[in-house]
Design an enzyme around this catalytic site. Structure first.
Site, short mmCIF file in Angstrom:
data_model
loop_
_atom_site.label_atom_id
_atom_site.label_comp_id
_atom_site.label_asym_id
_atom_site.label_seq_id
_atom_site.Cartn_x
_atom_site.Cartn_y
_atom_site.Cartn_z
N LYS A 159 6.62 23.53 -12.64
CA LYS A 159 5.80 22.35 -12.42
C LYS A 159 5.45 22.22 -10.94
O LYS A 159 4.31 21.93 -10.58
CB LYS A 159 6.51 21.08 -12.92
CG LYS A 159 5.67 19.85 -12.65
CD LYS A 159 5.79 18.77 -13.66
CE LYS A 159 4.70 17.72 -13.40
NZ LYS A 159 4.76 16.58 -14.27
N LYS A 210 2.67 11.61 -10.80
CA LYS A 210 1.81 10.80 -11.68
C LYS A 210 2.57 9.51 -12.00
O LYS A 210 3.71 9.56 -12.46
CB LYS A 210 1.51 11.54 -12.98
CG LYS A 210 0.37 12.51 -12.87
CD LYS A 210 -0.03 13.01 -14.25
CE LYS A 210 -1.14 14.03 -14.16
NZ LYS A 210 -1.45 14.64 -15.47
N HIS A 242 -1.66 13.85 -28.30
CA HIS A 242 -2.16 12.49 -28.08
C HIS A 242 -2.83 11.94 -29.34
O HIS A 242 -2.67 10.76 -29.67
CB HIS A 242 -3.13 12.46 -26.89
CG HIS A 242 -2.43 12.71 -25.58
ND1 HIS A 242 -3.07 13.23 -24.47
CD2 HIS A 242 -1.14 12.50 -25.20
CE1 HIS A 242 -2.19 13.34 -23.48
NE2 HIS A 242 -1.02 12.91 -23.90
N ARG A 302 0.82 -1.23 0.00
CA ARG A 302 0.00 0.00 0.00
C ARG A 302 0.85 1.27 0.00
O ARG A 302 0.46 2.31 0.53
CB ARG A 302 -0.97 0.03 1.19
CG ARG A 302 -1.96 -1.10 1.17
CD ARG A 302 -3.13 -0.85 2.09
NE ARG A 302 -4.01 -1.98 2.07
CZ ARG A 302 -3.91 -3.01 2.90
NH1 ARG A 302 -2.98 -3.02 3.83
NH2 ARG A 302 -4.75 -4.01 2.82
N ASN A 343 -0.66 20.25 -19.66
CA ASN A 343 -0.96 19.50 -20.87
C ASN A 343 -1.08 20.40 -22.10
O ASN A 343 -1.67 19.99 -23.10
CB ASN A 343 -2.25 18.69 -20.69
CG ASN A 343 -2.03 17.52 -19.76
OD1 ASN A 343 -0.96 16.92 -19.76
ND2 ASN A 343 -3.02 17.22 -18.96
N GLU A 370 -4.94 17.13 -10.26
CA GLU A 370 -5.50 17.60 -11.54
C GLU A 370 -7.01 17.77 -11.53
O GLU A 370 -7.73 17.21 -12.35
CB GLU A 370 -5.06 16.69 -12.69
CG GLU A 370 -5.19 17.38 -14.05
CD GLU A 370 -4.48 16.64 -15.17
OE1 GLU A 370 -3.32 16.26 -15.02
OE2 GLU A 370 -5.12 16.46 -16.21
N HIS A 429 -0.91 18.92 -25.53
CA HIS A 429 -1.04 17.47 -25.41
C HIS A 429 -2.31 16.90 -26.05
O HIS A 429 -2.35 15.72 -26.38
CB HIS A 429 -0.97 17.04 -23.94
CG HIS A 429 0.43 17.07 -23.38
ND1 HIS A 429 1.19 18.22 -23.33
CD2 HIS A 429 1.21 16.09 -22.85
CE1 HIS A 429 2.37 17.94 -22.78
NE2 HIS A 429 2.41 16.66 -22.49
N HIS A 481 7.12 11.52 -28.09
CA HIS A 481 6.15 12.31 -27.33
C HIS A 481 6.49 13.81 -27.32
O HIS A 481 5.63 14.65 -27.61
CB HIS A 481 6.05 11.77 -25.89
CG HIS A 481 5.13 12.56 -25.03
ND1 HIS A 481 3.76 12.53 -25.20
CD2 HIS A 481 5.37 13.43 -24.02
CE1 HIS A 481 3.20 13.35 -24.31
NE2 HIS A 481 4.16 13.90 -23.59
N GLU A 491 9.21 19.85 -24.15
CA GLU A 491 8.52 20.02 -22.86
C GLU A 491 9.07 21.23 -22.09
O GLU A 491 8.34 21.88 -21.36
CB GLU A 491 8.66 18.76 -21.99
CG GLU A 491 7.97 17.51 -22.53
CD GLU A 491 6.49 17.40 -22.14
OE1 GLU A 491 5.93 18.32 -21.50
OE2 GLU A 491 5.89 16.36 -22.50
N ARG A 538 -3.76 21.96 -12.95
CA ARG A 538 -2.67 21.06 -13.37
C ARG A 538 -2.79 20.72 -14.85
O ARG A 538 -1.79 20.42 -15.51
CB ARG A 538 -2.64 19.79 -12.52
CG ARG A 538 -1.47 18.90 -12.87
CD ARG A 538 -1.15 17.87 -11.83
NE ARG A 538 -0.06 17.03 -12.27
CZ ARG A 538 0.66 16.21 -11.50
NH1 ARG A 538 0.37 16.13 -10.23
NH2 ARG A 538 1.62 15.48 -12.01
N1 GLY Z 1 2.72 15.61 -17.32
C1 GLY Z 1 1.63 16.35 -16.86
C2 GLY Z 1 1.46 16.31 -15.38
O1 GLY Z 1 2.33 15.85 -14.67
O2 GLY Z 1 0.43 16.74 -14.89
#
Ligand code: GLY
Length: 372
Positions: free
Chosen positions: A230, A145, A255, A123, A248, A240, A251, A269, A188, A244
């Site tokens: 960030k 993430k 995508h 956990r 993107n 998010e 993106h 990417h 990025e 957040r």
């Molecule tokens: N790569 C986008 C984020 O970490 O929210």
């Protein structure tokens, strides 16, 4: 050269991102005081392992820390249920406990997979990110993430938020990247300037060439400024629910283009992010939100750096605009069937909106396809 530290202020889940040269060699000193016992489990891939595993082991050993290592195949296919099981079972067999550290040594694939394994094993065990691509240093290693891909439904659809306990972004490792991988990560970096700091974008216009030539000070500053931005956004919106999504920028288009090119090396990417940012500015300009010169300025910088900039730079066939819009509908930012876009009022001034007419998106893509 000095090591820069960016703090990610998330209360009980707060941590530091250290940025600079020599951090892998100094990893033992960095980790020693945080470990309950002098032993870690390292997971890496074959490519990264070849270049950096022995240096990491030596760095850890210099502080008396031993490292067991697991080496996985390189590539996106490693972010799978099968590899997740393999990693978790190995960590259990190694008797890694909650307070121990699992170390993810690699790019985004290893960071996402190992972070997710750390999130679910017992956990939640602690983990350290040692990102070895520019993209991982400025984006995927920070913010918690973690994910694997669904075989049937797509990328990053199975995952959890699980923050690392430390990130060591050793900019020396950037010297082992191919030019193409470095530039993809640079897409990025530029994204941060475009979404929230016009001054940083202007700095990149002036200093981008130094970055690609390998200037340590310029690389450290670019990674630090990206991580600061960030960290600030993640601290505002860890899971998010709102802001957040700014991260993107580019993106939604990216995508769709990645799906259209089968996630192959036709489009990396970060290259898709660069093209997507240019298209997001094109769309913003078409909607009268930003100046007409802004998309050209964005494209001019990407082109000057040798990055993919337009749909014309993607080799091979692409589907038509209708099909690309449909592929955008698979985006994770869709809520109640409504696509959300990151648009801009200017360079450094992005915002999230669901209020984008489909025909404007279609027109931007149709025009971009016609220019191929
Ligand atoms: N790569 C986008 C984020 O970490 O929210």
């Amino acid at each position: 050269m000095q090591i820069e530290t960016v703090h990610v202020p998330l209360g009980a889940r707060a941590y530091d991102v250290e940025i600079g040269p020599g951090l892998i060699a100094a990893s033992g000193a960095r980790l020693a005081s945080m470990l309950p016992r002098p032993r870690v489990a390292v997971i890496t891939d074959e490519n990264v392992g070849r270049h950096h595993l022995e240096s990491l082991r030596a760095g850890l050993a210099s502080a008396g820390i031993t490292a067991e290592a697991m080496i996985l195949p390189a590539g996106e296919a490693t972010k799978s249920w099968g590899r997740l099981e393999q990693v978790v079972e190995w960590l259990l067999a190694e008797k890694i406990e909650r307070r121990d550290f699992v170390v993810a040594l690699g790019g985004g694939v290893i960071g996402d997979l190992v972070g997710f394994a750390a999130a679910i094993m017992r956990r939640g065990v602690r983990f350290v990110q040692v990102p070895t691509s520019l993209l991982a240093q400025v984006d995927s290693s920070v913010g918690g993430k973690t994910a694997i891909n669904s075989t049937a439904a797509g990328k990053n659809l199975i995952g959890a938020f699980h923050q690392p306990s430390l990130v060591l972004a050793d900019i020396d490792v950037l010297g082992t990247l191919t030019e193409r991988d470095f530039l993809a990560g640079y897409g990025e970096v530029v994204k941060y300037g475009l979404l929230g700091d016009a001054g940083f974008f202007a700095w990149l216009e002036a200093n981008g060439p130094n970055l690609s030539r390998g200037d340590d000070a310029a690389r450290t500053y670019a990674v630090k400024r990206s991580v600061e931005m960030k960290a600030e956004i993640v601290a505002r919106d860890e899971t998010e629910q709102g802001d957040r999504a700014l991260l993107n920028l580019g993106h939604t288009f990216c995508h769709a283009l990645e799906a259209a090119t089968g996630y192959s090396d036709r489009l990396l990417h970060g290259e898709g992010v660069a093209i997507g940012c240019a298209l997001a500015f094109e769309l913003s300009s078409r909607l009268g939100l930003c100046a007409q010169e802004d998309p050209s300025r964005v494209r001019a910088h990407f082109a000057a750096m040798g990055l993919k900039t337009d749909l014309a730079d993607i080799p091979g066939d692409l589907p038509d605009a209708d099909a690309l819009v449909r592929l955008m509908g698979q985006d994770k930012k869709v809520i109640d069937g409504q696509l959300r876009f990151i648009l801009a009022r200017g360079i450094g001034d992005a915002f999230v909106t669901a209020d984008v007419p489909n025909d404007a998106v279609f027109a931007v893509l149709d025009e971009a396809l016609a220019a191929r």
